[in-house]
Write a protein that holds these residues in place. Structure first.
Motif, short mmCIF file in Angstrom:
data_model
loop_
_atom_site.label_atom_id
_atom_site.label_comp_id
_atom_site.label_asym_id
_atom_site.label_seq_id
_atom_site.Cartn_x
_atom_site.Cartn_y
_atom_site.Cartn_z
N ASP A 221 40.17 56.71 41.50
CA ASP A 221 41.11 55.59 41.59
C ASP A 221 40.53 54.36 40.90
OD1 ASP A 221 39.08 55.28 43.40
OD2 ASP A 221 40.35 54.75 45.10
N THR A 222 39.94 54.58 39.74
CA THR A 222 39.27 53.51 39.00
C THR A 222 39.90 53.34 37.62
OG1 THR A 222 37.65 54.99 37.98
CG2 THR A 222 37.10 54.07 40.16
N PRO A 223 39.76 52.16 37.01
CA PRO A 223 40.26 51.97 35.64
C PRO A 223 39.61 52.92 34.65
CG PRO A 223 39.75 49.86 36.66
CD PRO A 223 39.22 50.91 37.58
N GLN A 224 38.32 53.23 34.85
CA GLN A 224 37.61 54.12 33.93
C GLN A 224 38.19 55.54 33.96
OE1 GLN A 224 36.21 52.17 36.21
NE2 GLN A 224 34.78 50.78 35.15
N ALA A 225 38.46 56.02 35.16
CA ALA A 225 39.04 57.36 35.28
C ALA A 225 40.42 57.41 34.63
CB ALA A 225 39.12 57.78 36.75
N ARG A 226 41.20 56.36 34.83
CA ARG A 226 42.55 56.31 34.23
C ARG A 226 42.47 56.28 32.71
NH1 ARG A 226 43.46 53.09 38.84
NH2 ARG A 226 43.05 51.13 37.73
N GLY B 280 40.08 57.49 30.87
CA GLY B 280 39.63 58.80 30.40
C GLY B 280 40.76 59.81 30.36
N LEU B 281 41.53 59.90 31.43
CA LEU B 281 42.63 60.85 31.45
C LEU B 281 43.72 60.44 30.47
CD1 LEU B 281 44.00 63.34 32.56
CD2 LEU B 281 44.85 61.97 34.48
N GLU B 282 43.99 59.15 30.37
CA GLU B 282 45.03 58.68 29.45
C GLU B 282 44.70 58.99 27.99
OE1 GLU B 282 48.25 57.04 29.35
OE2 GLU B 282 48.12 58.30 31.14
N PHE B 283 43.40 58.98 27.65
CA PHE B 283 43.03 59.36 26.28
C PHE B 283 43.50 60.78 25.99
CE2 PHE B 283 39.85 61.85 23.85
CZ PHE B 283 40.19 61.39 22.58
N LEU B 284 43.31 61.69 26.91
CA LEU B 284 43.73 63.07 26.71
C LEU B 284 45.25 63.19 26.72
CD1 LEU B 284 41.14 64.93 29.01
CD2 LEU B 284 41.02 64.54 26.53
N VAL B 285 45.89 62.56 27.69
CA VAL B 285 47.35 62.67 27.80
C VAL B 285 48.04 62.09 26.57
CG1 VAL B 285 49.36 61.84 29.10
CG2 VAL B 285 47.35 62.70 30.33
N ARG B 286 47.63 60.89 26.16
CA ARG B 286 48.26 60.27 24.99
C ARG B 286 47.97 61.04 23.71
NH1 ARG B 286 46.88 53.92 26.48
NH2 ARG B 286 48.42 53.73 28.17
N SER B 287 46.80 61.66 23.64
CA SER B 287 46.45 62.44 22.45
C SER B 287 47.34 63.66 22.32
CB SER B 287 44.98 62.85 22.51
OG SER B 287 44.13 61.72 22.40
N PHE B 288 47.72 64.26 23.45
CA PHE B 288 48.69 65.35 23.40
C PHE B 288 50.06 64.83 22.97
CE2 PHE B 288 45.78 68.14 25.73
CZ PHE B 288 46.12 69.38 25.22
N ARG B 289 50.43 63.65 23.48
CA ARG B 289 51.76 63.11 23.18
C ARG B 289 51.89 62.70 21.72
NH1 ARG B 289 52.40 58.99 28.33
NH2 ARG B 289 52.79 60.57 29.95
N ASP B 290 50.85 62.07 21.16
CA ASP B 290 50.98 61.57 19.79
C ASP B 290 50.55 62.58 18.73
OD1 ASP B 290 48.17 61.49 19.61
OD2 ASP B 290 48.04 59.34 20.01
N GLY B 291 50.17 63.77 19.14
CA GLY B 291 49.83 64.81 18.18
C GLY B 291 48.39 64.83 17.75
N ARG C 80 44.10 71.82 38.48
CA ARG C 80 45.52 71.74 38.85
C ARG C 80 46.13 70.39 38.49
NH1 ARG C 80 44.78 72.57 43.78
NH2 ARG C 80 44.80 70.41 44.51
N GLU C 81 45.47 69.32 38.88
CA GLU C 81 46.03 67.99 38.67
C GLU C 81 45.96 67.54 37.21
OE1 GLU C 81 47.78 66.57 40.87
OE2 GLU C 81 47.26 67.92 42.53
N VAL C 82 44.85 67.81 36.56
CA VAL C 82 44.70 67.38 35.17
C VAL C 82 45.65 68.15 34.27
CG1 VAL C 82 43.11 67.27 33.21
CG2 VAL C 82 42.32 66.62 35.50
N PHE C 83 45.79 69.44 34.50
CA PHE C 83 46.71 70.23 33.68
C PHE C 83 48.14 69.74 33.87
CE2 PHE C 83 49.15 74.02 32.42
CZ PHE C 83 48.53 74.31 31.21
N ALA C 84 48.48 69.35 35.09
CA ALA C 84 49.82 68.81 35.34
C ALA C 84 50.05 67.54 34.53
CB ALA C 84 50.00 68.53 36.83
N LYS D 104 53.22 65.74 35.75
CA LYS D 104 52.91 64.56 36.56
C LYS D 104 52.47 63.44 35.64
CE LYS D 104 51.34 66.49 41.01
NZ LYS D 104 50.21 66.50 41.99
N SER D 105 52.60 62.22 36.12
CA SER D 105 52.03 61.09 35.39
C SER D 105 50.53 61.08 35.59
CB SER D 105 52.62 59.77 35.91
OG SER D 105 52.20 59.54 37.26
N SER D 106 49.82 60.40 34.72
CA SER D 106 48.37 60.28 34.88
C SER D 106 48.02 59.63 36.20
CB SER D 106 47.78 59.46 33.72
OG SER D 106 47.95 60.11 32.50
N ALA D 107 48.76 58.56 36.54
CA ALA D 107 48.50 57.85 37.79
C ALA D 107 48.74 58.75 38.99
CB ALA D 107 49.38 56.60 37.88
#
Length: 429
Positions: free
Chosen positions: A229-234, A236-247, A399-403, A409-412
């Motif tokens: 529940d930290t900005p750093q964890a968010r 980190g995950l957002e880098f992966l999620v956005r990278s999938f979204r933007d190709g 389970r959660e990261v793959f979602a 699921k949203s990153s948050a």
């Protein structure tokens, strides 16, 4: 020659008798003798490189009355762990020496599935410190490092050069900017930017932990408490999620394990890839199996604001608490984890050695140019959660990261649920 071999065998037997006399060597073994000698088994994942068989052949030629049989488990690490746990639960003596993923030591030691070992009988002081720490649990040694592993960034030197880029990226922003320039090239038609291992298996836990660590966060602290529940964890995950979204990361990478990603890079379909050192000689083969031979190099993983941090990989050898012929097993562990054996093994597969001296050997560095980068990767690596119930932790992460990666699921939301699940696990609920 015969007398020399006889003396060596006697010294070996005396050493193991000494090991057996140390109470710490058999704390989990019940009534099973630690001085018995005879045939044993070595239990590990599939030997795709032939390294294990070559090492066992050397041992078996020297010890015809104490031969080691290789029990080959599936390639998938989760399946390996389950089979080892099943053997331990039944107190079977079918498994003797176990090749444990470095993050399993705590779980196996806490359950007394493996014996405690005496530190003084292994040359731990000659090994890299982060690697040695993976074999410890509550101040005791329960597994001996046989190989390490660190993630590295493989990159196409030819494409970066054509795009006017003279060094590999240090940050995630630089990686994306470099990709944008490379993909303007006619030679990069159909080439994707970046991939790692994102299928729902242990590799996803590794890649997620690296993203969080490389943003300055941690998945769990030294006491096993989650910090998601930290900005750093968010970030980190957002880098992966956005990278999938933007190709930046191709959609098919959600199905990638190590070999899938390796084949994608070797076939010329990626500019960058996060991968272990085993890929280096395979991608550099000149037999036509790799389209990128001589056209790539390695660098440290990039991070949010600078160089990132790899997850610390590797395998350690442990002695099953329910095994027989433990004196032979202890001798074998010393043999398999020796500096000589690790040097020998490098000829078969580029696993990361555990001994400092092997990274400084000019002959080896010339033959294996990735060694300096790999050493830095290991020295700055962060262990995956070293917790009592690692299997439950990694299952929740996957389970959660793959979602989140697949948009379920949203990153948050994924991090909130993961924080809750890991907190409950840490509390023993």
């Amino acid at each position: 020659m015969k007398n020399r071999k006889t003396r060596a065998l006697r010294r070996s037997g005396a050493l193991c008798a000494g090991l057996a006399a140390v109470a710490a060597c058999g704390t989990g073994g019940g009534s099973v003798s630690t001085s018995a000698r005879g045939p044993i088994t070595y239990v590990a994942g599939a030997d795709n490189t032939g390294t294990v068989r070559a090492v066992l052949d050397r041992w078996n030629k020297l010890h015809p009355r104490e031969k080691v049989t290789f029990v080959q488990l599936p390639t998938d690490p989760d399946a390996q762990r389950q089979q080892m746990i099943q053997n331990a639960a039944t107190r079977s003596d079918a498994f003797t020496v176990l090749s444990l993923d470095v993050v399993w030591t705590s779980e196996f030691a806490a359950h007394r599935w493996v014996d405690r070992l005496s530190e003084k009988h292994f040359p731990l002081g000659k090994m890299l410190k982060p690697i040695v720490a993976t074999g410890m649990y509550r101040g005791g040694l329960y597994s001996v490092p046989a190989s390490s592993d660190g993630g590295m960034l493989y990159y196409r030197t030819d494409l970066l050069k054509q795009a006017g880029i003279h060094r590999p990226p240090v940050t995630w922003a630089e990686l994306k900017a470099d990709c944008a320039e490379v993909r303007k090239l006619p030679a990069a038609k159909g080439v994707s930017c970046y991939a790692g291992q994102f299928q729902k298996y242990e590799g996803l836990t590794v890649n997620f932990a690296e993203a969080v660590n490389s943003a300055g966060g941690v998945v769990t602290d030294a006491r096993g408490r989650p910090h998601l529940d930290t900005p750093q964890a968010r970030k980190g995950l957002e880098f992966l999620v956005r990278s999938f979204r933007d190709g930046t990361i191709p959609k098919e990478a959600a199905t990638y394990q190590e070999e899938d990603a390796r084949r994608a890079f070797q076939s010329g379909r990626l500019v960058f890839e996060r991968q272990w050192p085993y890929m280096y000689p395979l991608a550099n083969r000149k037999d036509g199996s790799s389209k990128v031979a001589g056209k790539f190099a390695v660098a440290p993983l990039p991070g949010l604001n600078g160089p990132g941090a790899s997850s610390l990989g590797g395998h350690n050898l442990a002695l099953s608490a329910s095994a027989r012929n433990k004196a032979t097993a202890l001798d074998f562990i010393r043999f398999f984890t020796s500096q000589e054996t690790q040097r020998f093994s490098l000829a078969y597969a580029p696993a990361a050695p555990t001994y400092q001296a092997l990274y400084q050997d000019p002959h080896l560095v010339k033959k294996y140019p990735y060694l300096p980068v790999l050493k830095q990767s290991i020295l700055h690596a962060v262990p995956r959660p070293r917790v009592f119930g690692y299997g439950d932790v990694t299952a929740a992460v996957q389970r959660e990261v793959f979602a989140a990666l697949t948009g379920a699921k949203s990153s948050a939301g994924a991090l909130k649920d993961l924080q809750r699940d890991l907190r409950q696990q840490a509390a023993g609920k």
